[in-house]
Design a protein around this motif. Structure first.
Motif: not given
Lengths: 271, 203
Positions: A102-103, A157-158, A165-167, B65-66
């Motif tokens: 998650a960002v 996580v950006a 795919e996550p960056e 969750h941030i």
């Protein structure tokens, strides 16, 4: 009540589903959460919303992970404890070993590949993540960070979508400086559940405070279930990692007992 | 031979096409309105099922969750093992505390609009303040408001003009669009009584 998810039973204990202990805290009682009593939910449970009054027409509710909307109500889709915070915030404090990116979350990753413009990083998600070479503090085309395959990086996580795919990036977005992110040297990585990682983010976590009484160390917490420890001697690092592993999934009242047991072993070695 | 005084235009002149443009426009507008009304009635929409307008709750979903965690700074150091990290985490903690304090204060304090509304209610005034005086006045005038007219309409009403008097720009006015652009700014002739005008017409 027989629960299918082993993780869930290990976390709460089958006999504890109907037992509400208002005094038990799990280190998560920060400034925001107000846990009056622990309420366990399983997928399909409807959440009664006791909303705070808000000015302006409709009250706004911030629903977090583990909750979905059904009609005008919230239902839980993950098992765990339902938590309520100031400002109409609701979320399910669940535990899982798989990481869903998650960002904005800080994660600990291992470099598995080097490309011209980016690194391939393993953060435990479904897809391997991408870390651009320029996403470091003070990086430019002439000045590239020298990281090898197998190096450990603490990053953020950006971009995170469930299909791509996550960056990642190794700079804090607001300041553009490293902000604690970057490669980590020495030390040791321990795997834990996501709930344990979130509770370790709390500065007043009793496990960390008890360990800090015994020796000085530094650590980095990744919300993907990986925690890195570094201390003066190897025995101290091992004591810290074993303490985390023992407390992961244990009841909150037992945390201190586990940590003390590990520290006693450490003292025995240092004698 | 004395010339005939022309009091009104002849019927031939009035029958010319450019003299009847305004009327044609009105007729066209009416036709269009009727067409639009017929179209709207032909469409059908699904009404709001089981939704109370008063009790709807707005949900905002977050995947991470941030926003629900107190502190999101993951590097820690205990016992001065790493001084840089310790100072950074202290700064992050202060920033976090400030953010939460601000959030709490914003939530618990009453906004200015709400305060004004409450005073209005106490004093028994009916018009609610929704913070958009300009919008209200613009809606009241019902004209394609240029920015100038909107700005001028936002000024407090003078004692002579009633607050509900709309300043309409009549686009069919023969003076043309350019002249009517500043009509709302200029004082209307209704306001100044004849005795106060500088020039007194000789009787």
């Amino acid at each position: 009540m027989h629960c299918l998810s082993c993780d869930f039973t290990k976390a709460t204990g089958v006999d504890k589903i109907f037992f509400i202990d208002p005094k038990a805290t799990d280190g998560m009682d920060g400034i925001q959460t107000q846990v009056q009593q622990r309420r366990v939910v399983i997928p399909g449970d409807r959440i009664p919303l006791n909303l705070e009054a808000q000015e302006g027409g409709a009250p706004k509710v911030r629903a977090g992970p583990g909750l979905q909307q059904d009609g005008g109500e919230l239902i839980a889709v993950k098992p765990g404890c339902i938590k309520h915070g100031n400002g109409n915030k609701f979320w399910v404090d669940g535990s899982q070993k798989r990481y869903v990116p998650a960002v904005g979350e800080p994660v600990l990753g291992t470099i598995t590949g080097k490309f011209a413009e980016s690194y391939k990083v393993d953060i435990g998600s479904a897809h391997p993540a991408m870390l651009p070479v320029l996403a470091f503090e003070g990086a430019s085309r002439k000045n590239r960070p020298m990281l090898d395959v197998g190096a450990l990086v603490y990053c953020r996580v950006a971009v995170a979508n469930k299909d791509m795919e996550p960056e990642l990036e190794c700079i804090a977005p607001s300041s553009g400086k490293s902000g604690g992110y970057g490669p980590l040297k020495n030390g040791f990585v321990v795997r834990c559940s996501s709930r344990m990682a979130r509770s370790l983010l709390d500065p007043k976590n009793p496990i960390l405070l008890r360990l800090a009484e015994a020796f000085s160390f530094e650590m980095a917490v990744g919300l993907n279930g990986r925690v890195w420890f570094n201390a003066d001697t190897v025995a101290q690092v091992i004591a810290a990692t074993k303490a985390i592993q023992a407390c992961d999934g244990a009841a909150a009242a037992d945390h201190l007992r586990h940590v003390n047991a590990e520290l006693r072993i450490l003292e025995g070695i240092d004698m | 031979m004395d010339t005939k005084q022309v009091k009104s235009l002849s019927t031939g002149t009035m029958a010319l096409k450019f003299m009847n443009r305004a009327q044609e426009q009105e007729v066209r507008k009416k036709l269009e309105e009727e067409q639009k009304r017929a179209q709207e009635e032909a469409k059908w929409i699904l009404g709001d099922l089981d939704l109370d307008d008063v009790d709807t709750v707005e949900f905002q979903f977050d995947n991470s969750h941030i926003p629900f965690l107190d502190s999101t700074f993951g590097r820690k150091s205990f016992g001065n093992y790493n001084k840089e990290v310790e100072t950074m985490s202290e700064e992050a903690r202060n920033a976090e505390r400030l953010r939460i304090a601000e959030e709490n204060e914003k939530r618990e304090s009453v906004s200015d609009f709400e305060m004004v509304n409450r005073y209005h209610q106490i004093r028994g005034e009916t018009t609610p303040v929704d913070g958009t005086k300009r919008k209200r006045r613009a809606a009241a005038t019902e004209s394609p408001t240029s920015r100038l007219s909107a700005v001028s309409n936002a000024e407090p009403p003078s004692k002579k003009r009633s607050p509900a008097a709309p300043v309409t720009t009549d686009w069919n006015d023969m003076r043309g669009r350019q002249a009517t652009r500043f009509m709302s700014l200029a004082p209307t002739s209704r306001e100044t009584p004849p005795a106060q005008r500088g020039f007194i017409k000789p009787q």
